[in-house]
Design an enzyme around this catalytic site. Structure first.
Site, PDB file in Angstrom:
ATOM      1  N   ASP A 239       0.872  -1.169   0.000  1.00 57.02           N
ATOM      2  CA  ASP A 239       0.000   0.000   0.000  1.00 57.02           C
ATOM      3  C   ASP A 239       0.912   1.224   0.000  1.00 57.02           C
ATOM      4  O   ASP A 239       2.123   1.129   0.269  1.00 57.02           O
ATOM      5  CB  ASP A 239      -0.948  -0.012   1.203  1.00 57.02           C
ATOM      6  CG  ASP A 239      -2.238   0.752   0.924  1.00 57.02           C
ATOM      7  OD1 ASP A 239      -2.251   1.583   0.002  1.00 57.02           O
ATOM      8  OD2 ASP A 239      -3.234   0.511   1.629  1.00 57.02           O
ATOM      9  N   GLU A 447     -17.374  10.095   5.010  1.00 53.14           N
ATOM     10  CA  GLU A 447     -16.865   8.760   5.314  1.00 53.14           C
ATOM     11  C   GLU A 447     -15.962   8.371   4.156  1.00 53.14           C
ATOM     12  O   GLU A 447     -16.340   8.454   2.997  1.00 53.14           O
ATOM     13  CB  GLU A 447     -17.985   7.724   5.519  1.00 53.14           C
ATOM     14  CG  GLU A 447     -18.921   7.532   4.353  1.00 53.14           C
ATOM     15  CD  GLU A 447     -19.886   6.365   4.550  1.00 53.14           C
ATOM     16  OE1 GLU A 447     -19.736   5.583   5.508  1.00 53.14           O
ATOM     17  OE2 GLU A 447     -20.801   6.236   3.719  1.00 53.14           O
TER      18      GLU A 447
END
Length: 703
Positions: A239, A447
């Site tokens: 990542d 979110e």
């Protein structure tokens, strides 16, 4: 071209490189090697629900909305369209010598983490809380992206491996401690299927540690489980800037050279970030070997050969004109129709335009384009909000009034104004309307991922399941008018909808429904199509009974282990028909190591044609290692006309009969089981909400 051929070609090409050149190719922004005819290549591209971040593309519903379709075939079709557009854009960009970020053929999708806690801001990128559903949809998506041609259409990447689902604010230093049982029963199955069944080309590690080891440098995850146990042959990518976290936040190495060593030794072939810039220094210090660098370089070039980047591909001629064409946009609207979940309906829906003079549309999400698209999205050439969808559908027959009503989360819309300065306009609108559609919820600014603009200090996660206070007050004010109210929620996760459930006539969960999602919502509200989505997550009443967000144990989490009653259960969703499974029969005698084969009778006693989803759950009556409740083990979307009875065949993988013990071992540990076949799970709340109990088939293996 098969992998062996591609690897042989990669070996031959890599052999011509210097060791410095090989090391340089292990960064996501790999430089050109002009003397070998290798152009620069940026590995970072996104395709969560459409080609992302590279300009125009079809924007499908967010992943959680696609999951709510419970439809493997549709999922594969969507992924195939994404790959088609990805190829078309790559072909066109390459001709312009544009090899920038987000312009390649290696897509870092899908996100097959388990949405174990409704507070996680990135949960809407996933396919929900269930390992089986996530695995089936992940496999379908990967197959759709990669295709079955001579070369790969595009390369998929399963992320984030593994045990990764928040909290976002501490993900760079967090250690997700998990039992072997939960690891192998809940967090790994979707990844295992992605590797073994879908042949996913890449796997991305997570930011966090899992049981002490950083995921992108975990020999347990990357060497033992992924490569040795599952036989993964593709490449592993970190990542972004996760390897830097080893020394900066996890504090388990002393600097970038040691971090590069740890990641490369574990089998992380490519670094999204800058730490692999230190690989040559690590080599000079004897921390890594030339063989390790060479092997990772061969793996990443194997992928490029599989994609036909050097020898040509049958996909090189896909024209740019396929991008966001009419058929693709229509598929996106169809997905939004299939994924919207009707949570309550007292009979008010579908609306009859002939009987309504005025419709009020109220709420901060009614005309909010951002709420259509979710995160990791492309750019659409046209958007249809819920307001616009209703206007388009209704305005020839009746008047549509609109009031924004409130901000998404602030108490005031205009500087110097009183608090709740737009509520009175919403009340006026409701008073002048025969029915009011109140469109509330969240969007990607409230979110999402940790670095994104987020919900006031929560780093993308939700502090609670409640609607923002200004939206709650807006809903209460409109309800107080005393006229019919329909609540539409655009969000990527479960909200506390107890007030809407108790006080409004209908509740529709539309997720982030894609660029033209407003068309799909209007089609449902006015009965052009019947809603047929099912919840891929549990809607809890609130977070009071949930474990701590940082607790990765499955105890009292998700429908498989929860001890309290849900507001709306996993697998639940109403239609405009009345579909029931009325009978189930074996088509083959159940055996331990063979698929279970069933035929069920499904009838629609309602007045309207509809899709519905037949769901199969399994309960193990004997093993002490069985999940507390039961597990989804099969599903099939069916079309049933009004008054029609059909038969549907279902095949259940024999893996459904297994348990996972405390050591993480999977095996059959019982001979007494029940299957529950219906259009919901068999919990009492679902039965109360639908007035229908699934058919139970109890059986003993070998009898």
């Amino acid at each position: 071209m098969d992998r062996a051929q591609a690897r042989k070609k990669a070996e031959a090409l890599v052999a011509k490189m210097t060791i410095e050149e090989r090391a340089g190719q292990l960064k996501y922004d790999a430089p050109a090697i002009e003397r070998l005819g290798i152009p620069t290549y940026n590995w970072w591209n996104e395709a969560l629900h459409g080609v992302a971040r590279a300009g125009t593309a079809t924007v499908f519903p967010q992943a959680i909305g696609c999951a709510a379709m419970f439809d493997e075939e549709e999922m594969q079709k969507i992924a195939d369209v994404i790959a088609e557009e990805g190829r078309a854009k790559y072909n066109a960009f390459s001709k312009e010598e544009d090899r920038d970020i987000y312009k390649g053929l290696t897509f870092w999708s899908p996100n097959i983490n388990i949405f174990r806690d409704p507070r996680w801001g990135r949960g809407h990128e996933t396919y929900g809380e269930d390992p089986f559903l996530t695995a089936r949809l992940g496999v379908a998506f990967i197959k759709g992206l990669q295709g079955d041609g001579e070369t790969m259409k595009v390369a998929a990447c399963a992320k984030h491996f593994a045990v990764h689902s928040g909290p976002e604010a501490i993900r760079h230093e967090f250690d997700a401690e998990v039992s072997q049982k939960d690891l192998y029963e809940t967090y790994l199955p979707a990844f295992e299927m992605a590797v073994k069944e879908a042949g996913v080309e890449a796997v991305m590690g997570g930011y966090n540690r899992t049981n002490g080891e950083p995921c992108c440098g975990s020999k347990t995850l990357l060497k033992k489980i992924l490569r040795e146990d599952w036989g993964f042959e593709g490449h592993v990518v970190s990542d972004c800037w996760a390897i830097q976290d080893f020394h900066q936040f996890h504090k388990i190495t002393n600097g970038p050279k040691e971090s590069a060593q740890m990641a490369l030794e574990a089998g992380c072939d490519m670094n999204c970030g800058c730490t692999y810039a230190y690989i040559m220094a690590a080599l000079q210090d004897g921390l890594v070997t030339e063989e390790q660098i060479t092997e990772s370089c061969i793996r990443v070039f194997t992928t490029r050969f599989l994609l036909g980047m050097f020898d040509g591909s049958e996909y090189d001629d896909i024209p740019y004109e396929v991008v966001e064409c009419r058929e693709h946009r229509q598929l996106a609207v169809e997905a939004a129709q299939k994924g919207a979940v009707l949570l309550k309906n007292d009979g008010i829906l579908p609306l009859d335009k002939k009987k309504i003079r005025t419709i009020g549309v109220v709420g901060p999400n009614a005309n909010n384009r951002i709420a259509l698209q979710g995160n990791y999205h492309g750019t659409s050439s046209r958007y249809v909000t819920v307001l616009e969808g209703i206007q388009k559908e209704a305005e020839e027959d009746c008047r549509v009034l609109y009031a924004e009503g409130s901000h998404m989360y602030k108490d005031v819309m205009e500087n110097l104004a009183w608090n709740d300065d737009r509520i009175s306009e919403a009340v006026i609108t409701a008073k002048h309307s025969d029915v009011t559609v109140v469109v509330l919820g969240l969007d990607e600014t409230m979110e999402g991922e940790e670095p994104d603009q987020s919900n006031r200090g929560q780093a993308g996660d939700k502090a609670s399941l409640e609607l923002p206070g200004c939206q709650q007050r807006l809903l209460q004010a409109v309800v107080a008018v005393g006229k019919p109210v329909i609540t539409v929620i655009l969000s990527g996760s479960a909200m506390d909808l107890r007030y809407a459930d108790a006080n409004t006539n209908a509740v529709l969960q539309a997720w982030y429904p894609g660029a033209e999602g407003g068309t799909a919502v209007a089609d449902i509200l006015f009965g052009k199509v019947s809603p047929s989505g099912k919840l891929p997550v549990t809607f809890y009443k609130d977070t009071a009974d949930l474990p701590e967000f940082t607790d990765y144990s499955m105890k009292n989490r998700t429908y498989r282990y929860m001890e309290m009653e849900a507001l709306y259960p996993f697998g639940y969703g109403l239609t405009y028909g009345d579909v029931k499974v009325t009978a189930v029969a074996w088509t083959e005698k159940p055996e331990k190591d063979r698929p279970l084969k069933l035929r069920c009778t499904v009838n629609n006693t309602g007045m309207r044609d509809t899709d519905d989803v037949v769901q199969v759950y399994i309960k193990d009556w004997k093993s002490r290692y069985a999940v507390r409740n039961y597990s989804l083990c099969g599903f099939r979307r069916v079309k049933v006309k009004a008054g029609e009875t059909i038969e549907a065949d279902l095949t259940i993988d024999p893996r459904a009969l297994t348990i996972v013990d405390e050591e993480g071992k999977r095996y059959v540990d019982s001979d007494e089981f029940s299957l529950y076949v219906g259009c919901t799970q068999p919990d009492e709340r679902s039965v109360a909400l639908t007035g229908c109990r699934p058919v139970e088939v109890r059986f003993t293996l070998g009898k």
